[in-house]
Design a protein around this motif. Structure first.
Motif, PDB file in Angstrom:
ATOM      1  N   ARG A   1       7.201  -0.858 -11.740  1.00 30.79           N
ATOM      2  CA  ARG A   1       5.889  -1.291 -11.251  1.00 30.79           C
ATOM      3  C   ARG A   1       5.357  -0.203 -10.310  1.00 30.79           C
ATOM      4  NH1 ARG A   1       4.734  -6.148  -6.939  1.00 30.79           N
ATOM      5  NH2 ARG A   1       6.556  -5.170  -5.969  1.00 30.79           N
TER       6      ARG A   1
ATOM      7  N   LEU B   1       3.445   1.159  -7.306  1.00 27.20           N
ATOM      8  CA  LEU B   1       2.862   0.723  -6.029  1.00 27.20           C
ATOM      9  C   LEU B   1       1.995   1.832  -5.437  1.00 27.20           C
ATOM     10  CD1 LEU B   1       6.030  -1.067  -4.597  1.00 27.20           C
ATOM     11  CD2 LEU B   1       4.078  -2.090  -5.740  1.00 27.20           C
TER      12      LEU B   1
ATOM     13  N   THR C   1      13.630  -2.587  11.802  1.00 27.50           N
ATOM     14  CA  THR C   1      12.261  -2.918  11.380  1.00 27.50           C
ATOM     15  C   THR C   1      11.257  -1.845  11.826  1.00 27.50           C
ATOM     16  OG1 THR C   1      12.167  -4.414  13.282  1.00 27.50           O
ATOM     17  CG2 THR C   1      12.502  -5.415  11.139  1.00 27.50           C
TER      18      THR C   1
ATOM     19  N   GLY D   1       9.255   0.931   8.208  1.00 30.78           N
ATOM     20  CA  GLY D   1       7.967   1.231   7.577  1.00 30.78           C
ATOM     21  C   GLY D   1       7.206   2.290   8.357  1.00 30.78           C
TER      22      GLY D   1
ATOM     23  N   SER E   1      10.469  -5.477   2.239  1.00 30.71           N
ATOM     24  CA  SER E   1       9.248  -5.573   3.052  1.00 30.71           C
ATOM     25  C   SER E   1       9.041  -4.358   3.958  1.00 30.71           C
ATOM     26  CB  SER E   1       9.267  -6.853   3.890  1.00 30.71           C
ATOM     27  OG  SER E   1      10.359  -6.845   4.789  1.00 30.71           O
ATOM     28  N   LEU E   2      10.117  -3.717   4.384  1.00 36.47           N
ATOM     29  CA  LEU E   2       9.953  -2.568   5.291  1.00 36.47           C
ATOM     30  C   LEU E   2       9.443  -1.343   4.529  1.00 36.47           C
ATOM     31  CD1 LEU E   2      13.146  -2.998   7.491  1.00 36.47           C
ATOM     32  CD2 LEU E   2      10.845  -3.867   7.871  1.00 36.47           C
TER      33      LEU E   2
ATOM     34  N   ALA F   1       5.838  -1.855   3.590  1.00 37.68           N
ATOM     35  CA  ALA F   1       4.949  -1.565   4.722  1.00 37.68           C
ATOM     36  C   ALA F   1       4.758  -0.062   4.858  1.00 37.68           C
ATOM     37  CB  ALA F   1       5.537  -2.155   6.002  1.00 37.68           C
TER      38      ALA F   1
ATOM     39  N   VAL G   1       2.366   1.236   2.188  1.00 33.30           N
ATOM     40  CA  VAL G   1       0.965   0.853   2.446  1.00 33.30           C
ATOM     41  C   VAL G   1       0.406   1.624   3.650  1.00 33.30           C
ATOM     42  CG1 VAL G   1      -0.536  -1.048   3.124  1.00 33.30           C
ATOM     43  CG2 VAL G   1       1.238  -1.430   1.416  1.00 33.30           C
TER      44      VAL G   1
ATOM     45  N   VAL H   1      -2.928   3.904   3.338  1.00 36.31           N
ATOM     46  CA  VAL H   1      -4.189   3.542   4.008  1.00 36.31           C
ATOM     47  C   VAL H   1      -4.497   4.474   5.180  1.00 36.31           C
ATOM     48  CG1 VAL H   1      -5.388   1.705   5.276  1.00 36.31           C
ATOM     49  CG2 VAL H   1      -3.918   1.122   3.327  1.00 36.31           C
ATOM     50  N   TRP H   2      -3.477   4.840   5.952  1.00 36.21           N
ATOM     51  CA  TRP H   2      -3.740   5.553   7.209  1.00 36.21           C
ATOM     52  C   TRP H   2      -3.459   7.046   7.123  1.00 36.21           C
ATOM     53  CZ3 TRP H   2      -6.019   2.897  11.223  1.00 36.21           C
ATOM     54  CH2 TRP H   2      -6.034   1.502  11.110  1.00 36.21           C
TER      55      TRP H   2
ATOM     56  N   ILE I   1      -7.171  -2.242   9.027  1.00 33.62           N
ATOM     57  CA  ILE I   1      -6.042  -3.115   9.389  1.00 33.62           C
ATOM     58  C   ILE I   1      -5.929  -4.240   8.358  1.00 33.62           C
ATOM     59  CG2 ILE I   1      -5.198  -4.770  11.117  1.00 33.62           C
ATOM     60  CD1 ILE I   1      -6.492  -2.989  13.273  1.00 33.62           C
TER      61      ILE I   1
ATOM     62  N   GLU J   1      -7.067  -4.199   5.291  1.00 28.17           N
ATOM     63  CA  GLU J   1      -6.638  -3.626   4.000  1.00 28.17           C
ATOM     64  C   GLU J   1      -5.116  -3.437   3.974  1.00 28.17           C
ATOM     65  OE1 GLU J   1      -8.548   0.045   2.758  1.00 28.17           O
ATOM     66  OE2 GLU J   1      -6.977   0.402   1.267  1.00 28.17           O
ATOM     67  N   THR J   2      -4.562  -2.980   5.086  1.00 25.99           N
ATOM     68  CA  THR J   2      -3.105  -2.780   5.158  1.00 25.99           C
ATOM     69  C   THR J   2      -2.375  -4.099   4.921  1.00 25.99           C
ATOM     70  OG1 THR J   2      -3.475  -1.017   6.776  1.00 25.99           O
ATOM     71  CG2 THR J   2      -1.229  -1.892   6.619  1.00 25.99           C
TER      72      THR J   2
ATOM     73  N   ARG K   1      -2.955  -5.339   1.178  1.00 25.54           N
ATOM     74  CA  ARG K   1      -2.143  -4.556   0.220  1.00 25.54           C
ATOM     75  C   ARG K   1      -0.662  -4.926   0.350  1.00 25.54           C
ATOM     76  NH1 ARG K   1      -3.708   0.663  -1.966  1.00 25.54           N
ATOM     77  NH2 ARG K   1      -5.847   1.222  -1.481  1.00 25.54           N
ATOM     78  N   TYR K   2      -0.219  -5.074   1.579  1.00 25.71           N
ATOM     79  CA  TYR K   2       1.181  -5.435   1.857  1.00 25.71           C
ATOM     80  C   TYR K   2       1.494  -6.785   1.199  1.00 25.71           C
ATOM     81  CZ  TYR K   2       5.049  -6.848   5.088  1.00 25.71           C
ATOM     82  OH  TYR K   2       6.227  -7.285   5.650  1.00 25.71           O
TER      83      TYR K   2
ATOM     84  N   ILE L   1       1.653  -6.724  -2.749  1.00 26.29           N
ATOM     85  CA  ILE L   1       2.915  -6.220  -3.319  1.00 26.29           C
ATOM     86  C   ILE L   1       3.870  -7.376  -3.596  1.00 26.29           C
ATOM     87  CG2 ILE L   1       5.024  -4.911  -2.729  1.00 26.29           C
ATOM     88  CD1 ILE L   1       3.231  -2.819  -1.415  1.00 26.29           C
ATOM     89  N   PHE L   2       3.801  -8.409  -2.740  1.00 26.54           N
ATOM     90  CA  PHE L   2       4.724  -9.543  -2.877  1.00 26.54           C
ATOM     91  C   PHE L   2       4.050 -10.766  -3.524  1.00 26.54           C
ATOM     92  CE2 PHE L   2       6.313  -6.822   0.501  1.00 26.54           C
ATOM     93  CZ  PHE L   2       7.605  -6.618   0.051  1.00 26.54           C
ATOM     94  N   ASP L   3       2.910 -10.520  -4.182  1.00 25.65           N
ATOM     95  CA  ASP L   3       2.162 -11.589  -4.864  1.00 25.65           C
ATOM     96  C   ASP L   3       1.802 -12.733  -3.922  1.00 25.65           C
ATOM     97  OD1 ASP L   3       2.279 -10.232  -7.319  1.00 25.65           O
ATOM     98  OD2 ASP L   3       4.313 -10.970  -7.663  1.00 25.65           O
TER      99      ASP L   3
ATOM    100  N   ALA M   1       7.938  -8.180  14.749  1.00 23.15           N
ATOM    101  CA  ALA M   1       8.984  -7.329  14.171  1.00 23.15           C
ATOM    102  C   ALA M   1      10.152  -7.365  15.153  1.00 23.15           C
ATOM    103  CB  ALA M   1       8.487  -5.922  13.942  1.00 23.15           C
TER     104      ALA M   1
ATOM    105  N   ARG N   1      10.373 -10.229   7.653  1.00 21.52           N
ATOM    106  CA  ARG N   1      10.964  -9.058   8.308  1.00 21.52           C
ATOM    107  C   ARG N   1       9.920  -7.942   8.278  1.00 21.52           C
ATOM    108  NH1 ARG N   1      16.253  -7.244   8.942  1.00 21.52           N
ATOM    109  NH2 ARG N   1      15.864  -5.383   7.730  1.00 21.52           N
ATOM    110  N   ASN N   2       8.987  -8.020   9.206  1.00 20.21           N
ATOM    111  CA  ASN N   2       7.889  -7.060   9.216  1.00 20.21           C
ATOM    112  C   ASN N   2       8.321  -5.732   9.806  1.00 20.21           C
ATOM    113  OD1 ASN N   2       5.861  -8.925   8.286  1.00 20.21           O
ATOM    114  ND2 ASN N   2       5.999  -9.899  10.287  1.00 20.21           N
ATOM    115  N   SER N   3       7.609  -4.704   9.406  1.00 18.24           N
ATOM    116  CA  SER N   3       7.823  -3.385   9.987  1.00 18.24           C
ATOM    117  C   SER N   3       6.987  -3.243  11.259  1.00 18.24           C
ATOM    118  CB  SER N   3       7.389  -2.324   8.982  1.00 18.24           C
ATOM    119  OG  SER N   3       7.324  -1.052   9.604  1.00 18.24           O
TER     120      SER N   3
ATOM    121  N   ILE O   1       2.907  -3.343  11.252  1.00 21.30           N
ATOM    122  CA  ILE O   1       2.488  -4.588  10.606  1.00 21.30           C
ATOM    123  C   ILE O   1       2.480  -5.694  11.665  1.00 21.30           C
ATOM    124  CG2 ILE O   1       3.113  -6.355   8.879  1.00 21.30           C
ATOM    125  CD1 ILE O   1       2.109  -3.792   7.556  1.00 21.30           C
TER     126      ILE O   1
ATOM    127  N   PHE P   1      -0.693  -5.399  13.719  1.00 18.38           N
ATOM    128  CA  PHE P   1      -1.859  -5.622  12.853  1.00 18.38           C
ATOM    129  C   PHE P   1      -2.081  -7.125  12.630  1.00 18.38           C
ATOM    130  CE2 PHE P   1      -1.880  -1.292  10.394  1.00 18.38           C
ATOM    131  CZ  PHE P   1      -2.200  -0.651  11.575  1.00 18.38           C
TER     132      PHE P   1
ATOM    133  N   GLU Q   1      19.708  -9.076   1.857  1.00 18.42           N
ATOM    134  CA  GLU Q   1      18.446  -9.625   2.356  1.00 18.42           C
ATOM    135  C   GLU Q   1      18.266 -11.094   1.982  1.00 18.42           C
ATOM    136  OE1 GLU Q   1      18.829  -7.886  -0.264  1.00 18.42           O
ATOM    137  OE2 GLU Q   1      17.461  -8.589  -1.817  1.00 18.42           O
TER     138      GLU Q   1
END
Lengths: 146, 428
Positions: free
Chosen positions: A7, A9, A71, A74, A98-99, A102, A105, A109-110, B27, B29-30, B33-34, B37-39, B153, B171-173, B176, B179, B226
């Motif tokens: 896929r 990305l 974490t 990303g 998820s990391l 992130a 993305v 974007v940035w 922000i 958009e980030t 998009r994030y 990715i995970f539907d 995070a 489990r955010n980065s 994120i 944001f 995970e």
């Protein structure tokens, strides 16, 4: 030669050398040392990852299952993309975590990064591809291992 | 404009279109998009507004982070309910460094600390020294309720909030986290959904003695990575009430599952909120199984690599408190060390010993008799992140000992069980 389809990305094309991490890639541990030194290339510094430790991973295709660890992961990927010392492609055998997602993305974007990110290529790619071998990546997510 | 796959409300779409400014659009958009990715089907409201950020260190290499912070400040954006932060990296008063180490910290590694913290204050950082990985301690007060949606995070804090408090957070980065806190929405996927919170592993404990929290967590983390584990048999050792003893154990256990694997949520039979409510209904139909007995824990412990250059030499320094120690744990460590020293007929610790806790906990502890007792042993109390200290290439030369599996994983520190570490500290 074996062909895999994943896929897309972050799309793009690539033909060249690959390196394979059979275990999860600890992003912070792998990239931090080179980034701190403002090095022109990332020499992987995670001593717990024998597949990558001490090897260059800048500008080549990095094949891995997923990323693991802190974490900050990303954000670390975003930083190395901003410094233009990122792998040319990150090719995940599993669904992206998820990391790393992130990081992909944030870089898109940035940082307007051109890093190629493909996931869901299947476990077999980790056994088929060999570090130092050649791969070709196509826009539609096809990865050919030579 | 990015075309979202998920369904957005008119308000969210207007942000994405840039009607509330270009920075806010980027922000959004980030985050979209994030989630795509995970539907994720939609964005959901962050119901516990106080954020927690993982990136607490002003490293010069974080130029993109500083740039985005400046962009957000210039756009007048901030986290309305404020946020807490992971621990600071250095404390020269309590964790002494030589001149060269200081130079590396000040000039190479964390030279931008002051500038970064000034930016964070403008973005909504709480003003009362909010630097701890355990922001959920009652002395700090960043405590979500069961069912709250978070944009945090820090792997150990997310793991604790999901598992022990029953809140919902992926489990955010880093980045994120802030944001989602600024926008007030996060994409709904993974641990934010009932399905994503189901356990895919049943872990059965068949132990004859109380397990070391950090080794048990490590064994489970390395096995399930995970995925979500459901642990049966721990109530025999820590009871069924979430009191200070149990939460301290689960804090350390969880941090090891998150750092030795990538666990964002665990359920403990008869103890954690969702397990108490739903029991084994939390298990998916075709769950995998892992049985842990004394021999398995011993196997895991014996397999930790010793990364010291000279493996046969004794350790030079001990770090205790990664994640930060709770007040109860600080008191326990004080008693443990003073009792062990007394048995050895010693007054002072045999190696540099540094305990780490949150600033708000330290403030309370300093008013107690135990603080004087601890200081009399020669041990030091700090609020830094020992991991940030140990990342200094020069500090890697010190043979660091720890009872933290997180610190072991990310640095060259050598793991010892609590009892072994006490023996080393008192020179037994």
């Amino acid at each position: 030669m074996k062909q895999f389809k994943g896929r897309v990305l972050a799309g793009g094309t690539y033909k060249g050398e690959c390196i394979v991490s059979h275990g999860g890639l600890n992003t912070l541990a792998t990239f931090q040392s080179s980034a701190i030194k403002h090095a022109k290339k990332v020499i992987a510094s995670d001593q717990n990852n024998p597949d990558l430790y001490g090897k260059n991973i800048t500008g080549i295709a990095l094949i891995l299952p997923q990323t693991i660890g802190s974490t900050t992961g990303g954000m670390v990927l975003q930083v190395i993309c901003s410094m233009k010392i990122n792998p040319a492609c990150m090719l995940f055998s599993e669904s992206i975590d998820s990391l790393a997602a992130a990081g992909a993305v944030l870089s898109t974007v940035w940082e307007n990064s051109d890093i190629i990110v493909i996931d869901r290529l299947g476990k077999e790619i980790l056994e088929t591809a060999k570090s130092g071998g050649q791969v070709e990546v196509k826009e539609d997510g096809t990865v050919i291992v030579y | 404009m990015y075309t979202p796959k998920m369904k957005l409300t008119e308000e969210q779409l207007s942000i994405l279109r840039g009607e509330q400014g270009e920075t806010k659009a980027k922000i959004m958009e980030t985050l979209v998009r994030y989630g795509d990715i995970f539907d994720a089907p939609e964005m959901v409201k962050v119901t516990h507004g106080c954020g927690h950020l993982v990136t607490s260190f002003g490293m010069g290499l974080l130029k993109p982070v500083f740039r985005i912070c400046d962009e957000m400040i210039d756009a007048g954006l901030k986290v309305e309910d404020g946020f807490t932060m992971d621990p600071r990296p250095v404390d020269y008063k309590n964790v002494k460094c030589n001149l060269i180490e200081k130079a590396v910290f000040n000039l190479v590694m964390y030279g931008k600390q002051k500038d970064y913290e000034e930016r964070l204050l403008k973005l909504g950082m709480k003003g009362n020294d909010p630097f701890s990985c355990a922001c959920y301690f009652k002395e700090i007060g960043n405590i979500p309720k069961k069912g709250d949606v978070l944009s945090w995070a820090e792997s150990s804090a997310v793991n604790y909030a999901n598992s022990v408090l029953g809140a919902r957070c992926n489990r955010n980065s880093g980045m994120i986290d802030i944001f989602g806190s600024i926008i007030g929405y996060v994409p709904k996927f993974g641990l934010l959904t009932d399905e994503g919170r189901k356990a895919t592993w049943k872990i059965t404990l068949k132990l004859t003695k109380m397990p070391e929290a950090q080794v048990l967590g490590s064994a489970i983390g390395m096995k399930v990575m995970e995925e979500v584990p459901y642990v049966v048999g721990l109530d025999k050792w820590i009871g069924t009430e979430l009191n200070d003893d149990a939460t301290g154990f689960l804090k350390d256990f969880g941090a090891a599952t998150a750092s030795n694997g990538a666990v964002g949520l665990y359920h403990i039979d008869k103890i954690t909120p969702e397990a108490k409510e739903l029991g084994e209904k939390l298990l998916v139909d075709n769950y995998k199984e892992y049985v842990i007995d004394d021999a398995e824990l011993e196997r895991v412990y014996k397999n930790y690599p010793i990364m010291w250059k000279n493996k046969d030499k004794e350790g030079q320094m001990a770090f205790i408190g990664c994640p930060h120690l709770s007040l109860k744990q600080l008191n326990e460590w004080t008693d443990r060390l003073t009792t062990a020293l007394s048995k050895q007929n010693r007054k002072k610790v045999a190696v540099r010993t540094i305990l780490c806790t949150a600033p708000a906990v330290k403030e309370v502890f300093m008013k107690s008799e135990n603080y004087k007792k601890l200081m009399s042993t020669g041990a030091k109390l700090t609020c830094i992140c020992p991991l940030m200290y140990s990342n200094n290439p020069l500090c890697k030369k010190h043979r660091i000992m720890t009872a933290s599996n997180k610190l072991r994983t990310y640095t060259l520190a050598r793991y010892y069980t609590t009892d072994e570490l006490v023996d080393k500290i008192v020179g037994k």
